[in-house]
Scaffold this motif. Structure first.
Motif, PDB file in Angstrom:
ATOM      1  N   VAL A  12       0.840  -1.187   0.000  1.00  0.00           N
ATOM      2  CA  VAL A  12       0.000   0.000   0.000  1.00  0.00           C
ATOM      3  C   VAL A  12       0.883   1.248   0.000  1.00  0.00           C
ATOM      4  CG1 VAL A  12      -1.745   1.290   1.273  1.00  0.00           C
ATOM      5  CG2 VAL A  12      -1.858  -1.215   1.187  1.00  0.00           C
ATOM      6  N   VAL A  13       0.632   2.122  -0.969  1.00  0.00           N
ATOM      7  CA  VAL A  13       1.348   3.383  -1.115  1.00  0.00           C
ATOM      8  C   VAL A  13       0.432   4.504  -0.668  1.00  0.00           C
ATOM      9  CG1 VAL A  13       2.531   4.925  -2.738  1.00  0.00           C
ATOM     10  CG2 VAL A  13       2.612   2.451  -3.085  1.00  0.00           C
ATOM     11  N   GLY A  37       4.039   0.454  -5.639  1.00  0.00           N
ATOM     12  CA  GLY A  37       3.255  -0.518  -4.885  1.00  0.00           C
ATOM     13  C   GLY A  37       2.063  -1.001  -5.673  1.00  0.00           C
ATOM     14  N   ASP A  38       1.103  -1.594  -4.966  1.00  0.00           N
ATOM     15  CA  ASP A  38      -0.072  -2.187  -5.600  1.00  0.00           C
ATOM     16  C   ASP A  38      -1.338  -1.360  -5.439  1.00  0.00           C
ATOM     17  OD1 ASP A  38       1.339  -4.686  -6.275  1.00  0.00           O
ATOM     18  OD2 ASP A  38       1.380  -4.942  -4.082  1.00  0.00           O
ATOM     19  N   LYS A  39      -1.483  -0.712  -4.314  1.00  0.00           N
ATOM     20  CA  LYS A  39      -2.674   0.086  -4.012  1.00  0.00           C
ATOM     21  C   LYS A  39      -2.221   1.491  -3.623  1.00  0.00           C
ATOM     22  CE  LYS A  39      -5.674  -3.305  -4.349  1.00  0.00           C
ATOM     23  NZ  LYS A  39      -6.752  -3.313  -5.330  1.00  0.00           N
ATOM     24  N   LEU A  40      -2.918   2.501  -4.139  1.00  0.00           N
ATOM     25  CA  LEU A  40      -2.554   3.892  -3.870  1.00  0.00           C
ATOM     26  C   LEU A  40      -3.670   4.609  -3.129  1.00  0.00           C
ATOM     27  CD1 LEU A  40      -0.639   6.300  -4.210  1.00  0.00           C
ATOM     28  CD2 LEU A  40      -1.681   6.695  -6.465  1.00  0.00           C
ATOM     29  N   ILE A  41      -3.325   5.136  -1.966  1.00  0.00           N
ATOM     30  CA  ILE A  41      -4.252   5.922  -1.150  1.00  0.00           C
ATOM     31  C   ILE A  41      -3.814   7.379  -1.215  1.00  0.00           C
ATOM     32  CG2 ILE A  41      -5.144   6.380   1.166  1.00  0.00           C
ATOM     33  CD1 ILE A  41      -4.522   3.443   1.822  1.00  0.00           C
ATOM     34  N   ILE A  42      -4.766   8.262  -1.493  1.00  0.00           N
ATOM     35  CA  ILE A  42      -4.516   9.696  -1.508  1.00  0.00           C
ATOM     36  C   ILE A  42      -5.301  10.320  -0.362  1.00  0.00           C
ATOM     37  CG2 ILE A  42      -4.588  11.830  -2.857  1.00  0.00           C
ATOM     38  CD1 ILE A  42      -3.023   9.549  -4.212  1.00  0.00           C
ATOM     39  N   ASP A  77      -6.641   4.182  -5.820  1.00  0.00           N
ATOM     40  CA  ASP A  77      -7.524   3.136  -5.300  1.00  0.00           C
ATOM     41  C   ASP A  77      -8.439   3.616  -4.182  1.00  0.00           C
ATOM     42  OD1 ASP A  77      -6.583   0.680  -6.784  1.00  0.00           O
ATOM     43  OD2 ASP A  77      -4.691   1.422  -5.976  1.00  0.00           O
ATOM     44  N   LEU A  78      -8.019   4.631  -3.447  1.00  0.00           N
ATOM     45  CA  LEU A  78      -8.817   5.127  -2.328  1.00  0.00           C
ATOM     46  C   LEU A  78      -8.460   6.582  -2.078  1.00  0.00           C
ATOM     47  CD1 LEU A  78     -10.749   4.491   0.102  1.00  0.00           C
ATOM     48  CD2 LEU A  78      -8.692   3.903   1.410  1.00  0.00           C
ATOM     49  N   VAL A  79      -9.492   7.408  -1.839  1.00  0.00           N
ATOM     50  CA  VAL A  79      -9.295   8.812  -1.495  1.00  0.00           C
ATOM     51  C   VAL A  79      -9.936   9.053  -0.144  1.00  0.00           C
ATOM     52  CG1 VAL A  79      -9.677  11.222  -2.166  1.00  0.00           C
ATOM     53  CG2 VAL A  79      -9.369   9.469  -3.928  1.00  0.00           C
ATOM     54  N   ILE A  80      -9.172   9.663   0.750  1.00  0.00           N
ATOM     55  CA  ILE A  80      -9.665  10.024   2.076  1.00  0.00           C
ATOM     56  C   ILE A  80      -9.301  11.484   2.326  1.00  0.00           C
ATOM     57  CG2 ILE A  80      -9.507   7.667   2.978  1.00  0.00           C
ATOM     58  CD1 ILE A  80      -6.876   8.463   4.341  1.00  0.00           C
ATOM     59  N   VAL A  98       4.486   2.201   1.870  1.00  0.00           N
ATOM     60  CA  VAL A  98       5.301   3.212   1.192  1.00  0.00           C
ATOM     61  C   VAL A  98       4.606   4.557   1.335  1.00  0.00           C
ATOM     62  CG1 VAL A  98       6.282   3.951  -1.029  1.00  0.00           C
ATOM     63  CG2 VAL A  98       6.072   1.509  -0.513  1.00  0.00           C
ATOM     64  N   ILE A  99       5.385   5.596   1.621  1.00  0.00           N
ATOM     65  CA  ILE A  99       4.872   6.963   1.676  1.00  0.00           C
ATOM     66  C   ILE A  99       5.649   7.767   0.643  1.00  0.00           C
ATOM     67  CG2 ILE A  99       4.595   9.042   3.067  1.00  0.00           C
ATOM     68  CD1 ILE A  99       4.631   7.144   5.547  1.00  0.00           C
ATOM     69  N   THR A 100       4.931   8.464  -0.231  1.00  0.00           N
ATOM     70  CA  THR A 100       5.618   9.271  -1.237  1.00  0.00           C
ATOM     71  C   THR A 100       5.264  10.736  -1.088  1.00  0.00           C
ATOM     72  OG1 THR A 100       3.890   9.095  -2.924  1.00  0.00           O
ATOM     73  CG2 THR A 100       5.570   7.369  -2.907  1.00  0.00           C
ATOM     74  N   LYS A 101       6.189  11.557  -1.486  1.00  0.00           N
ATOM     75  CA  LYS A 101       5.976  12.988  -1.677  1.00  0.00           C
ATOM     76  C   LYS A 101       6.598  13.308  -3.015  1.00  0.00           C
ATOM     77  CE  LYS A 101       4.133  15.540   0.434  1.00  0.00           C
ATOM     78  NZ  LYS A 101       2.688  15.859   0.317  1.00  0.00           N
ATOM     79  N   VAL A 102       6.141  14.325  -3.669  1.00  0.00           N
ATOM     80  CA  VAL A 102       6.508  14.570  -5.059  1.00  0.00           C
ATOM     81  C   VAL A 102       8.016  14.635  -5.280  1.00  0.00           C
ATOM     82  CG1 VAL A 102       6.305  17.083  -5.013  1.00  0.00           C
ATOM     83  CG2 VAL A 102       5.888  15.829  -7.124  1.00  0.00           C
TER      84      VAL A 102
END
Length: 123
Positions: A12-13, A37-42, A77-80, A98-102
């Motif tokens: 999960v990213v 990763g496989d799933k992206l949460i924003i 995949d998910l927005v919160i 995983v945590i990303t920043k631009v």
């Protein structure tokens, strides 16, 4: 949902931001994040936290509109949303892989992108 994904073997990213005035750079960033990763949460800043961060004239688009727009991007995949000025509590609750920043994501995915730029404040 995050725990279910992780228990199923998905990485999960997570990333966050205002995502108020969307442009192609946002989509490129989301695609680069999803590639890690496989799933992206924003996680989107609430309207109130955007005002605190960017001033009284922001956001231009409401949280509901921003969430709908971001959810429409293929890699998402998910927005919160979150109320605080930082996503610290959300990250601690979700515990993504995983945590990303631009700046960090672009450094990994696009070598040379920051060539000649002062990036000392990114880390």
């Amino acid at each position: 949902m995050v725990k279910t994904w992780q228990q199923s073997g998905f990485n999960v990213v997570f990333t966050n931001g205002v995502f108020d005035v969307l442009h192609v750079g946002h989509l490129r960033y989301l695609n680069a994040s999803k590639a890690l990763g496989d799933k992206l949460i924003i996680a989107l800043n609430s309207d109130e936290s955007v005002k605190k961060l960017k001033g009284d004239n922001r956001p231009i688009n409401t949280l509901a509109d921003r969430m709908e727009l971001i959810a429409g991007f293929e890699p998402v995949d998910l927005v919160i949303s979150f109320e605080e000025e930082t996503p610290f509590n959300v990250i601690n609750a979700l515990i993504p892989d995983v945590i990303t920043k631009v700046a960090i994501t672009l450094r990994i995915q696009c070598p040379g992108f920051f060539e000649g730029a002062d990036t000392s404040h990114y880390y």
